[in-house]
Design a protein around this motif. Structure first.
Motif, short mmCIF file in Angstrom:
data_model
loop_
_atom_site.label_atom_id
_atom_site.label_comp_id
_atom_site.label_asym_id
_atom_site.label_seq_id
_atom_site.Cartn_x
_atom_site.Cartn_y
_atom_site.Cartn_z
N ALA A 155 -5.20 -24.05 42.68
CA ALA A 155 -5.45 -23.14 41.55
C ALA A 155 -5.28 -21.67 41.94
CB ALA A 155 -6.86 -23.38 41.01
N ASP A 156 -5.54 -21.34 43.20
CA ASP A 156 -5.48 -19.95 43.64
C ASP A 156 -4.09 -19.50 44.07
OD1 ASP A 156 -8.18 -19.75 43.19
OD2 ASP A 156 -8.76 -19.90 45.30
N PHE A 157 -3.12 -20.41 44.05
CA PHE A 157 -1.82 -20.08 44.64
C PHE A 157 -1.12 -18.92 43.94
CE2 PHE A 157 2.78 -20.75 45.23
CZ PHE A 157 2.84 -20.70 46.62
N ALA A 158 -1.07 -18.94 42.62
CA ALA A 158 -0.35 -17.90 41.87
C ALA A 158 -0.96 -16.53 42.06
CB ALA A 158 -0.28 -18.26 40.39
N ALA A 159 -2.27 -16.48 42.38
CA ALA A 159 -2.93 -15.21 42.65
C ALA A 159 -2.83 -14.79 44.10
CB ALA A 159 -4.41 -15.31 42.26
N SER A 160 -2.38 -15.68 44.96
CA SER A 160 -2.40 -15.43 46.40
C SER A 160 -1.05 -15.08 46.98
CB SER A 160 -2.95 -16.66 47.15
OG SER A 160 -4.23 -17.01 46.69
N VAL A 161 0.03 -15.66 46.43
CA VAL A 161 1.32 -15.57 47.10
C VAL A 161 1.88 -14.15 47.06
CG1 VAL A 161 2.60 -16.35 45.06
CG2 VAL A 161 3.57 -16.70 47.35
N VAL A 162 1.73 -13.45 45.94
CA VAL A 162 1.96 -12.01 45.90
C VAL A 162 0.58 -11.38 45.77
CG1 VAL A 162 3.12 -10.07 44.75
CG2 VAL A 162 4.23 -12.31 44.85
N GLY A 163 -0.09 -11.21 46.90
CA GLY A 163 -1.50 -10.86 46.91
C GLY A 163 -1.82 -9.45 47.34
N LEU A 164 -0.82 -8.63 47.61
CA LEU A 164 -1.00 -7.22 47.96
C LEU A 164 -1.88 -7.01 49.18
CD1 LEU A 164 -1.53 -5.63 44.41
CD2 LEU A 164 0.55 -6.58 45.44
N GLY A 165 -2.08 -8.04 49.99
CA GLY A 165 -2.98 -7.93 51.13
C GLY A 165 -4.44 -7.88 50.73
N ALA A 166 -4.74 -8.18 49.48
CA ALA A 166 -6.11 -8.02 48.96
C ALA A 166 -6.96 -9.27 49.11
CB ALA A 166 -6.06 -7.62 47.48
N VAL A 167 -6.35 -10.43 49.34
CA VAL A 167 -7.11 -11.68 49.34
C VAL A 167 -7.36 -12.20 50.76
CG1 VAL A 167 -6.24 -12.28 47.06
CG2 VAL A 167 -5.04 -13.12 49.09
N GLY A 168 -6.84 -11.52 51.76
CA GLY A 168 -7.02 -11.94 53.14
C GLY A 168 -5.79 -11.58 53.94
N ILE A 169 -5.80 -11.97 55.20
CA ILE A 169 -4.67 -11.71 56.09
C ILE A 169 -3.88 -13.00 56.25
CG2 ILE A 169 -3.96 -11.10 58.42
CD1 ILE A 169 -6.23 -9.16 58.54
N ILE A 170 -2.60 -12.96 55.84
CA ILE A 170 -1.73 -14.12 55.97
C ILE A 170 -1.33 -14.25 57.44
CG2 ILE A 170 0.36 -15.24 55.12
CD1 ILE A 170 -1.70 -14.51 52.95
N THR A 171 -1.53 -15.44 58.00
CA THR A 171 -1.16 -15.66 59.41
C THR A 171 0.00 -16.63 59.57
OG1 THR A 171 -2.94 -17.31 59.55
CG2 THR A 171 -3.43 -15.07 60.33
N ALA A 172 0.27 -17.45 58.56
CA ALA A 172 1.40 -18.37 58.60
C ALA A 172 1.85 -18.67 57.18
CB ALA A 172 1.06 -19.66 59.34
N VAL A 173 3.13 -18.96 57.03
CA VAL A 173 3.72 -19.24 55.72
C VAL A 173 4.60 -20.47 55.84
CG1 VAL A 173 5.16 -18.33 53.85
CG2 VAL A 173 3.76 -16.76 55.20
N THR A 174 4.50 -21.36 54.86
CA THR A 174 5.40 -22.51 54.78
C THR A 174 6.41 -22.27 53.67
OG1 THR A 174 3.67 -24.01 55.56
CG2 THR A 174 5.56 -25.00 54.45
N LEU A 175 7.69 -22.36 54.03
CA LEU A 175 8.78 -22.05 53.12
C LEU A 175 9.62 -23.29 52.83
CD1 LEU A 175 10.00 -18.82 54.95
CD2 LEU A 175 8.71 -18.88 52.81
N ARG A 176 10.03 -23.44 51.58
CA ARG A 176 10.95 -24.51 51.19
C ARG A 176 12.33 -24.23 51.79
NH1 ARG A 176 10.25 -23.66 46.45
NH2 ARG A 176 8.70 -25.27 45.93
N VAL A 177 13.00 -25.27 52.30
CA VAL A 177 14.34 -25.10 52.87
C VAL A 177 15.33 -25.98 52.10
CG1 VAL A 177 13.47 -24.51 55.16
CG2 VAL A 177 14.01 -26.91 54.62
N GLN A 178 16.61 -25.67 52.30
CA GLN A 178 17.70 -26.42 51.68
C GLN A 178 18.83 -26.52 52.68
OE1 GLN A 178 20.35 -23.77 48.96
NE2 GLN A 178 18.24 -23.11 48.55
#
Length: 423
Positions: A155-178
């Protein structure tokens, strides 16, 4: 310490360089216990003060562990987990070696994964969303130091992915590949504005990624950069038939600048990671001595908005290195500048004359107001919080989410305080 362009001087000397999520967690927990402020710092390519703080800066440059592929039930790779401080150049080279790709890149491959995603950064292409649209999951260190993973179905994903650094410190990201693909890139000059505007939708959809460079003055556009996928793009739009001339030597988008730093042109096919970005990772990108602004408007208003900006071109052009016009497909991140609407991105690369820029931006924002402009979070703008709320319909929802996950404002700074206020 300053950002790469030198227009932002950070307000603290307390800069940490953790190499693991556990080290980030310890730094944030200590700040929480002491009542201090803490902010993540990526590759320092933001021109706004979004990453500034008087507290502790947590630089992500050492959070660049080797990427890790993840596989589906059929054994095929479906995603890659990367350290937040990894750059798109690093991840792109790794994926290309594995026969894989990301769908798109920004103009600069030098930028960090987390910083680009958190600020809503994008590339170009009518079918290509922002860089955040490739994210499947985020590893986030919250204000208490606790580590959470937020996935695309949470539920929190749409508010977190472009989060302006306001929701915490991102330490890792999983990206879709093709699967890996190749791009052929070429440049046209001298396309008249009459022809460009009469055929705008066809031009912007004529390649996998298309950029139009301009100063908003004169009868002609400056350059049109076309990047075509060799495996999927259909018949080519003949820009020569519209009056343009195809370049026979490589060109830099900025007038008078040598083309050594740009990615391969002249229709020479190359891997996606060496063509989708405008600049090669081993060179200083763009001009360097510059300031940037950008606004995204609904794609259907492109011709009217460009026409309106051309009418004030005499105020804009003297301050410009160059402006770039790109297409961005709609996405679902609440604070993405392309949230819920296909967009035209109007990018300004300014000369380093900040007072003059701050004087002309209100005129640009007023000119674009009928077209509902959304400013890029990592670039210079002057829109008030009230206007930001009109531009970003989920901004109040985002502010409520921030209060819930960071009730003591551990990640707050002056920039966020202003953006999330009602003043």
């Amino acid at each position: 310490m300053k950002n790469w362009a030198g227009n932002v001087e950070y307000s603290t000397d307390d800069v940490r360089h953790p190499a693991t999520t556990a080290e980030v967690s310890a730094i944030v927990a200590a700040a929480d216990s002491a009542g201090g402020r803490v902010k993540a710092l990526g590759s320092r390519h933001s021109f706004s003060t979004i990453a500034d703080t008087a507290g502790t800066l947590v630089a992500l440059d050492r959070l660049d562990a080797p990427p890790t592929l993840q596989f589906g039930d059929d054994g095929a790779p479906v995603s890659v987990r990367v350290g937040a401080g990894s750059t798109y150049a690093q991840v792109g080279a790794y994926l290309a070696d594995q026969g894989l790709a990301l769908p798109n890149l920004a103009s600069l491959p030098h930028i960090s994964i987390a910083g680009a995603i958190q600020t809503g950064t994008h590339g170009s292409g009518v079918r290509n969303g922002s860089l955040a649209s490739s994210v499947l999951a985020l590893e986030i260190v919250r204000a208490s130091g606790a580590v959470e993973v937020v996935g695309e179905h949470d539920a929190d994903f749409a508010a977190s992915v472009v989060g302006l650094g306001a929701v915490g410190i991102i330490t890792a990201v999983t990206l879709r590949v093709q699967p890996h693909f190749q791009i052929s890139q070429y440049v046209h000059q001298g396309l008249s504005w009459t022809a460009a505007l009469a055929n705008w939708a066809a031009i912007m959809s004529s390649g996998y990624s298309v950029s139009v460079f301009t100063t908003f003055q004169g009868e002609n556009t400056h350059q049109v950069w076309s990047k075509r996928r060799l495996d999927v793009d259909g018949p080519e739009l003949d820009l020569a038939a519209l009056g343009a001339t195809e370049a026979t030597v490589a060109l830099h988008p900025l007038p008078g600048v040598a083309a050594d730093s740009v990615t391969g042109q002249l229709r020479e096919p190359g891997p996606w990671n060496e063509r989708l970005a405008h600049f090669r990772s081993e060179f200083q990108p763009s001009h360097g001595e510059e300031i940037q602004s950008e606004y995204l408007i609904p794609a259907e208003h492109a011709v009217a908005a460009i026409t309106a900006l051309r009418a004030i071109g005499d105020r804009i052009a003297p301050l410009l290195h160059i402006s770039e016009l790109r297409s961005v497909a709609a996405d679902t991140a609440w604070l993405s500048p392309s949230y819920a609407r296909d967009s035209l991105a109007i990018h300004f690369t300014w000369k380093p004359v900040l007072p003059a820029i701050l004087a002309v931006l209100p005129l640009i924002e007023h000119t674009l107001e009928p077209f509902a402009p959304r400013p890029h979070w990592g670039k210079v703008a002057t829109m008030s919080p009230a206007r930001l709320r009109r531009a970003y319909p989920r901004l109040d929802d985002f502010a409520a989410h921030v209060r819930r996950v960071d009730p003591d404002g551990r990640f707050e700074n002056a920039y966020l305080k202003r953006v999330l206020s009602h003043d």
